[in-house]
Design an enzyme around this catalytic site. Structure first.
Site, PDB file in Angstrom:
ATOM      1  CB  ILE A  15      -0.934  -0.010   1.231  1.00  0.00           C
ATOM      2  CG1 ILE A  15      -1.896  -1.202   1.158  1.00  0.00           C
ATOM      3  CG2 ILE A  15      -1.711   1.297   1.334  1.00  0.00           C
ATOM      4  CD1 ILE A  15      -2.713  -1.423   2.430  1.00  0.00           C
ATOM      5  CB  ILE A  84       4.809  -5.597  11.363  1.00  0.00           C
ATOM      6  CG1 ILE A  84       4.922  -5.188  12.839  1.00  0.00           C
ATOM      7  CG2 ILE A  84       5.946  -5.018  10.542  1.00  0.00           C
ATOM      8  CD1 ILE A  84       6.116  -5.818  13.549  1.00  0.00           C
ATOM      9  N   GLY A 141      -7.596 -12.780  17.495  1.00  0.00           N
ATOM     10  CA  GLY A 141      -6.341 -13.353  17.006  1.00  0.00           C
ATOM     11  C   GLY A 141      -5.328 -12.316  16.573  1.00  0.00           C
ATOM     12  CE1 TYR A 145      -1.823  -4.466  11.223  1.00  0.00           C
ATOM     13  CE2 TYR A 145      -4.186  -4.858  11.286  1.00  0.00           C
ATOM     14  CZ  TYR A 145      -3.059  -4.376  10.636  1.00  0.00           C
ATOM     15  OH  TYR A 145      -3.188  -3.787   9.390  1.00  0.00           O
ATOM     16  N   GLY A 176      -9.813  -1.369   4.494  1.00  0.00           N
ATOM     17  CA  GLY A 176     -10.258  -2.752   4.618  1.00  0.00           C
ATOM     18  C   GLY A 176      -9.154  -3.644   4.071  1.00  0.00           C
ATOM     19  CE1 TYR A 177      -8.618  -8.784   6.784  1.00  0.00           C
ATOM     20  CE2 TYR A 177     -10.939  -8.235   6.501  1.00  0.00           C
ATOM     21  CZ  TYR A 177      -9.916  -8.748   7.269  1.00  0.00           C
ATOM     22  OH  TYR A 177     -10.185  -9.220   8.522  1.00  0.00           O
TER      23      TYR A 177
HETATM   24  P1  NDP Z   1       3.552  -4.529   3.472  1.00  0.00           P
HETATM   25  O1  NDP Z   1       4.164  -5.519   4.392  1.00  0.00           O
HETATM   26  O2  NDP Z   1       3.300  -4.897   2.059  1.00  0.00           O
HETATM   27  O3  NDP Z   1       4.430  -3.189   3.461  1.00  0.00           O
HETATM   28  C1  NDP Z   1       4.827  -2.598   4.658  1.00  0.00           C
HETATM   29  C2  NDP Z   1       6.180  -1.979   4.452  1.00  0.00           C
HETATM   30  O4  NDP Z   1       6.578  -1.378   5.718  1.00  0.00           O
HETATM   31  C3  NDP Z   1       7.268  -3.002   4.093  1.00  0.00           C
HETATM   32  O5  NDP Z   1       8.127  -2.501   3.098  1.00  0.00           O
HETATM   33  C4  NDP Z   1       7.991  -3.192   5.423  1.00  0.00           C
HETATM   34  O6  NDP Z   1       9.342  -3.588   5.291  1.00  0.00           O
HETATM   35  C5  NDP Z   1       7.905  -1.787   5.984  1.00  0.00           C
HETATM   36  N1  NDP Z   1       8.221  -1.772   7.401  1.00  0.00           N
HETATM   37  C6  NDP Z   1       7.912  -2.687   8.338  1.00  0.00           C
HETATM   38  N2  NDP Z   1       8.449  -2.372   9.519  1.00  0.00           N
HETATM   39  C7  NDP Z   1       9.116  -1.205   9.313  1.00  0.00           C
HETATM   40  C8  NDP Z   1       9.900  -0.389  10.157  1.00  0.00           C
HETATM   41  N3  NDP Z   1      10.145  -0.712  11.439  1.00  0.00           N
HETATM   42  N4  NDP Z   1      10.423   0.740   9.648  1.00  0.00           N
HETATM   43  C9  NDP Z   1      10.236   1.065   8.347  1.00  0.00           C
HETATM   44  N5  NDP Z   1       9.522   0.308   7.488  1.00  0.00           N
HETATM   45  C10 NDP Z   1       8.975  -0.817   7.975  1.00  0.00           C
HETATM   46  O7  NDP Z   1       2.195  -4.058   4.199  1.00  0.00           O
HETATM   47  P2  NDP Z   1       0.828  -3.502   3.584  1.00  0.00           P
HETATM   48  O8  NDP Z   1       1.098  -2.684   2.396  1.00  0.00           O
HETATM   49  O9  NDP Z   1      -0.131  -4.609   3.515  1.00  0.00           O
HETATM   50  O10 NDP Z   1       0.355  -2.556   4.794  1.00  0.00           O
HETATM   51  C11 NDP Z   1       0.701  -1.183   4.821  1.00  0.00           C
HETATM   52  C12 NDP Z   1      -0.075  -0.506   5.943  1.00  0.00           C
HETATM   53  O11 NDP Z   1      -1.480  -0.660   5.731  1.00  0.00           O
HETATM   54  C13 NDP Z   1       0.220  -1.094   7.324  1.00  0.00           C
HETATM   55  O12 NDP Z   1       0.205  -0.072   8.294  1.00  0.00           O
HETATM   56  C14 NDP Z   1      -0.961  -2.035   7.525  1.00  0.00           C
HETATM   57  O13 NDP Z   1      -1.212  -2.259   8.894  1.00  0.00           O
HETATM   58  C15 NDP Z   1      -2.070  -1.221   6.873  1.00  0.00           C
HETATM   59  N6  NDP Z   1      -3.219  -2.031   6.500  1.00  0.00           N
HETATM   60  C16 NDP Z   1      -3.078  -3.071   5.615  1.00  0.00           C
HETATM   61  C17 NDP Z   1      -4.179  -3.821   5.256  1.00  0.00           C
HETATM   62  C18 NDP Z   1      -4.093  -4.956   4.295  1.00  0.00           C
HETATM   63  O14 NDP Z   1      -5.090  -5.679   4.128  1.00  0.00           O
HETATM   64  N7  NDP Z   1      -2.985  -5.174   3.621  1.00  0.00           N
HETATM   65  C19 NDP Z   1      -5.517  -3.524   5.805  1.00  0.00           C
HETATM   66  C20 NDP Z   1      -5.538  -2.408   6.718  1.00  0.00           C
HETATM   67  C21 NDP Z   1      -4.421  -1.693   7.039  1.00  0.00           C
HETATM   68  P3  NDP Z   1       9.751  -5.120   5.621  1.00  0.00           P
HETATM   69  O15 NDP Z   1       9.415  -5.892   4.387  1.00  0.00           O
HETATM   70  O16 NDP Z   1      11.191  -5.032   5.930  1.00  0.00           O
HETATM   71  O17 NDP Z   1       8.934  -5.557   6.824  1.00  0.00           O
END
Ligand code: NDP
Length: 251
Positions: A15, A84, A141, A145, A176-177
């Site tokens: 995202i 995460i 679960g 988060y 959402g997802y």
């Molecule tokens: P991804 O895992 O695809 O991308 C997240 C990115 O953040 C990765 O590049 C990851 O790097 C990086 N990251 C993780 N930890 C850190 C850190 N400590 N410092 C800097 N960068 C970090 O996640 P999504 O795109 O799925 O999710 C993005 C956001 O959207 C999150 O906040 C998630 O909670 C939120 N979200 C996602 C949903 C979904 O369905 N996908 C739904 C609702 C919210 P690395 O690979 O090293 O971990």
């Protein structure tokens, strides 16, 4: 004139990458601040920059944001996207798992919000968008988060109120997802079931990452200039549906 700077934490994938692409199209110079580098140059036609950052390192966030300003100009926009996930029942969750999620999803959001916000306040302007989740309502679960994503809403409304009169707008998007990292890890591990999830979403489909990016684009634009501290749900109707449909059409 140089383009205004937008930082997207966790902007190298999923995202966050899509948010960066959208903000580039909107005219921003985008910096993906992430632990890992972004996609290849061929997949990066908008020239999104990458700066190494672990959002759990409070002092480093401030240092990196200072370096970005010195090199590229004032930070106009921050998107707190890094997040995460750990799936486990509360009774079995280790302290390490709990802390890892809190460190990234809550402490990381606070550190970046503070580091960007104080610079924006000095200049009297800026926009911050925090990425929450529909899990903020409670999610079996997924205790750390869900808890951190609810806390992000609290921090958003508080910062939104605190800084509204000083030109810094803070809002949130709760997706959402979406078929990106956090979701995919759950499906691959078997802790999330796609069919069950789809049956629960009124729109009967997952969100596109671009649909989340569009909401962020709106919240950092002038069109939302009277919005402070709000959370925008982009969820196909998930949050407004009680989730128990009628068993049959009434006679
Ligand atoms: P991804 O895992 O695809 O991308 C997240 C990115 O953040 C990765 O590049 C990851 O790097 C990086 N990251 C993780 N930890 C850190 C850190 N400590 N410092 C800097 N960068 C970090 O996640 P999504 O795109 O799925 O999710 C993005 C956001 O959207 C999150 O906040 C998630 O909670 C939120 N979200 C996602 C949903 C979904 O369905 N996908 C739904 C609702 C919210 P690395 O690979 O090293 O971990």
């Amino acid at each position: 004139m140089t383009a205004p700077v937008a930082i997207v934490t966790g902007g190298s994938a999923g995202i966050g990458w899509e948010i960066g692409r959208r903000l580039s199209v909107d005219g921003y110079l985008v910096v993906a601040a992430d632990r890992v580098p972004g996609l290849t140059a061929a997949e990066n036609p908008h020239g999104i920059l990458w700066r190494e950052l672990d959002v759990t390192d409070h002092d480093d966030v401030d240092r990196v944001f200072g370096e970005i300003e010195a090199e590229l100009g004032p930070i106009e926009v921050l998107v707190n996207n890094a997040g995460i996930q750990r799936h486990r029942g509360i009774e079995d969750l280790s302290w390490k798992e709990w802390s890892a999620v809190v460190d990234v999803n809550l402490h990381g959001v606070f550190s970046a919000l503070q580091a960007a916000g104080k610079r924006m306040l000095e200049r009297g302007g800026g926009r911050i968008v925090n990425i929450s989740s529909i899990s903020s309502r409670g999610s079996a679960g997924r205790a750390p988060y869900a808890t951190t994503k609810a806390a992000v809403i609290g921090l958003t409304s508080t910062a939104g109120a605190e800084w509204a009169a000083r030109g810094v707008r803070v809002n949130a998007v709760a997706p959402g997802y979406v078929d990106t990292g956090v979701f995919r890890q759950g499906v691959e591990a078997g802790t999330l079931d796609l069919d069950t999830i789809l049956s629960r979403i009124p729109a009967k489909r997952l969100a596109e990452a671009s649909e989340i990016a569009a909401a962020v684009s709106f919240l950092v634009s002038d069109q939302s200039r009277y919005m402070n501290g709000q959370t925008l749900y982009v969820d196909g109707g998930f949050m407004v549906d009680y989730g128990v449909p009628l068993a049959k059409k009434p006679e």
